[in-house]
Design an enzyme around this catalytic site. Sequence first.
Site, PDB file in Angstrom:
ATOM      1  N   HIS A 219       0.798  -1.003   0.038  1.00  0.00           N
ATOM      2  CA  HIS A 219      -0.015   0.056   0.030  1.00  0.00           C
ATOM      3  C   HIS A 219       1.060   1.192  -0.045  1.00  0.00           C
ATOM      4  O   HIS A 219       0.124   2.407  -0.021  1.00  0.00           O
ATOM      5  CB  HIS A 219      -0.946   0.100   1.208  1.00  0.00           C
ATOM      6  CG  HIS A 219      -0.390   0.264   2.634  1.00  0.00           C
ATOM      7  ND1 HIS A 219       0.447  -0.538   3.423  1.00  0.00           N
ATOM      8  CD2 HIS A 219      -0.134   1.328   3.269  1.00  0.00           C
ATOM      9  CE1 HIS A 219       1.142  -0.204   4.275  1.00  0.00           C
ATOM     10  NE2 HIS A 219       0.657   1.178   4.222  1.00  0.00           N
TER      11      HIS A 219
HETATM   12  C1  UD1 Z   1      -2.016   5.542   6.266  1.00  0.00           C
HETATM   13  C2  UD1 Z   1      -0.794   6.261   6.663  1.00  0.00           C
HETATM   14  C3  UD1 Z   1       0.034   5.114   6.416  1.00  0.00           C
HETATM   15  C4  UD1 Z   1      -0.311   3.579   7.023  1.00  0.00           C
HETATM   16  C5  UD1 Z   1      -1.426   3.541   6.251  1.00  0.00           C
HETATM   17  C6  UD1 Z   1      -2.085   2.057   6.803  1.00  0.00           C
HETATM   18  C7  UD1 Z   1      -0.188   8.408   6.841  1.00  0.00           C
HETATM   19  C8  UD1 Z   1       0.675   9.378   6.084  1.00  0.00           C
HETATM   20  N1  UD1 Z   1      -0.297   7.452   6.362  1.00  0.00           N
HETATM   21  O1  UD1 Z   1      -1.786   5.709   4.748  1.00  0.00           O
HETATM   22  O2  UD1 Z   1       1.547   5.249   7.521  1.00  0.00           O
HETATM   23  O3  UD1 Z   1       0.615   2.879   6.818  1.00  0.00           O
HETATM   24  O4  UD1 Z   1      -2.432   4.589   6.439  1.00  0.00           O
HETATM   25  O5  UD1 Z   1      -3.256   2.060   6.163  1.00  0.00           O
HETATM   26  O6  UD1 Z   1      -0.595   8.894   7.825  1.00  0.00           O
HETATM   27  N2  UD1 Z   1      -9.527   5.237   2.582  1.00  0.00           N
HETATM   28  C9  UD1 Z   1     -10.440   4.492   2.371  1.00  0.00           C
HETATM   29  N3  UD1 Z   1     -11.114   3.920   3.817  1.00  0.00           N
HETATM   30  C10 UD1 Z   1     -10.558   4.542   5.037  1.00  0.00           C
HETATM   31  C11 UD1 Z   1      -9.231   5.195   4.935  1.00  0.00           C
HETATM   32  C12 UD1 Z   1      -8.811   5.608   3.892  1.00  0.00           C
HETATM   33  O7  UD1 Z   1     -11.147   4.274   1.550  1.00  0.00           O
HETATM   34  O8  UD1 Z   1     -10.993   4.091   5.972  1.00  0.00           O
HETATM   35  C13 UD1 Z   1      -8.603   5.597   1.121  1.00  0.00           C
HETATM   36  C14 UD1 Z   1      -8.565   6.874   0.911  1.00  0.00           C
HETATM   37  O9  UD1 Z   1      -9.869   7.447   0.684  1.00  0.00           O
HETATM   38  C15 UD1 Z   1      -7.433   7.404   0.339  1.00  0.00           C
HETATM   39  C16 UD1 Z   1      -6.485   6.073   0.587  1.00  0.00           C
HETATM   40  O10 UD1 Z   1      -7.197   5.302   1.346  1.00  0.00           O
HETATM   41  O11 UD1 Z   1      -7.820   7.159  -1.102  1.00  0.00           O
HETATM   42  C17 UD1 Z   1      -5.484   6.264   1.442  1.00  0.00           C
HETATM   43  O12 UD1 Z   1      -5.723   6.584   2.742  1.00  0.00           O
HETATM   44  P1  UD1 Z   1      -4.878   7.812   3.443  1.00  0.00           P
HETATM   45  O13 UD1 Z   1      -5.416   7.672   5.092  1.00  0.00           O
HETATM   46  O14 UD1 Z   1      -4.820   8.871   2.893  1.00  0.00           O
HETATM   47  O15 UD1 Z   1      -3.465   7.079   3.778  1.00  0.00           O
HETATM   48  P2  UD1 Z   1      -2.867   5.388   3.913  1.00  0.00           P
HETATM   49  O16 UD1 Z   1      -2.665   5.174   2.554  1.00  0.00           O
HETATM   50  O17 UD1 Z   1      -4.236   4.571   4.281  1.00  0.00           O
END
Ligand code: UD1
Length: 384
Positions: A219
């Site tokens: 991821h």
């Molecule tokens: C975040 C953390 C990362 C961790 C990861 C675990 C930061 C900088 N990054 O990254 O260190 O390893 O979480 O998962 O804080 N999304 C959903 N549902 C959710 C949450 C997110 O669909 O409940 C989608 C968001 O819309 C986005 C993507 O997942 O498109 C990424 O989510 P985001 O929280 O921005 O960062 P992660 O890649 O999850």
Amino acid sequence: MTMQTTGPMLCVVGARPNFMKMAPILRALAAHGEGLPHLLVHTGQHYDADMSDKLFTDLRLPRPDINLEVGSGSHAVQTAEVMRRFEPIVDQHVPSCVVVVGDVNSTLACTLVAVKKGVPVAHVEAGLRSFDRAMPEEINRVLTDQIADVLYTTERTAAGNLVREGIDAGRIVFVGNVMIDSLRANAQHAVAPVETLRRAGEDPGRLGLPPRYGVVTLHRPSNVDSRDALEPLLVLLRDTSQRLPLVIALHPRTRANIDRFGLAGLVAGSGLIPLPPQGYLEMLGLMRGATLVLTDSGGIQEETTALGIPCLTARENTERPITIEQGTNTLVGRDPAVILRAVEEILSGGGKRGRVPELWDGHAAERIAADLARRFVVRAGAVA
Ligand code: UD1
């Protein structure tokens, strides 16, 4: 008897990897003496049922006392929104300290708010460094550690990193690894891999009999946010899955990018078994029974070391060097040829075995609670 000089500790979680770190800390706070007063704040950085609620249930985390419901956004928007919404909570509760874990945006945002208000911050999992400033988590780690008051570390190299950054050694406490507290506390509840597949609507027979399979999680933005990075990795997985069935738990970011780049064909119709994000107990069961794990996660590098399962980390660096030096982890970068060779080595020789690092003993959270109590909770009758 304990008496607070100020309000309860505020314990902050935001994203999935925070939950397994905070669960044992909350239990240890509740079990310390007559209980150390605290509130659980969820920033809402992760909000999906399978990225958040399911993990709360699996880890027996209490419902958050406060949910800031920030949701997704750019790093700037997400960090700023957590800060805006956390500030009035600090004003309202006047906490004796704020406890943050890990390296996500919520960790840094809440730390910034608290320290500027003169509220002490304790950072759990401090001092880890990948030395890769292109990684958003590295920025969060460096900045959080600079301004937090107490730095709890998981491995001894962390103190060296912190001291090199000019941090007073008196702020650093080596307590061990709370991730492993969670792992041990939940080992007996792990879900059997065949059951996990059944629940996901997949034929458990795909794992073979007896089950023999690998587990994959990817991821990191550097691996999944561009087609150039993601496509060769998926091709490699598809090819490897002809030799060993591979269960891949797809993070929402990865799932979205597979669709966006039109790569869905690569994860269908081979030995690859795509699943939605898994719960904690399902992942624990999957990892424990795996022949190998291929990942870019931080936490999984540590969990596989504790479980003695060979782990290949698809990154150029790791902030968790002890998993390589003492554990079962091997850095394989992103070159398919290198990864394939490492997979073959494990399939033919069984892979690295390693040993469990110092203080990864299931009691790190108790050490943290005892230290927090000493620092931030005044005993009745004691001279302030
Ligand atoms: C975040 C953390 C990362 C961790 C990861 C675990 C930061 C900088 N990054 O990254 O260190 O390893 O979480 O998962 O804080 N999304 C959903 N549902 C959710 C949450 C997110 O669909 O409940 C989608 C968001 O819309 C986005 C993507 O997942 O498109 C990424 O989510 P985001 O929280 O921005 O960062 P992660 O890649 O999850």
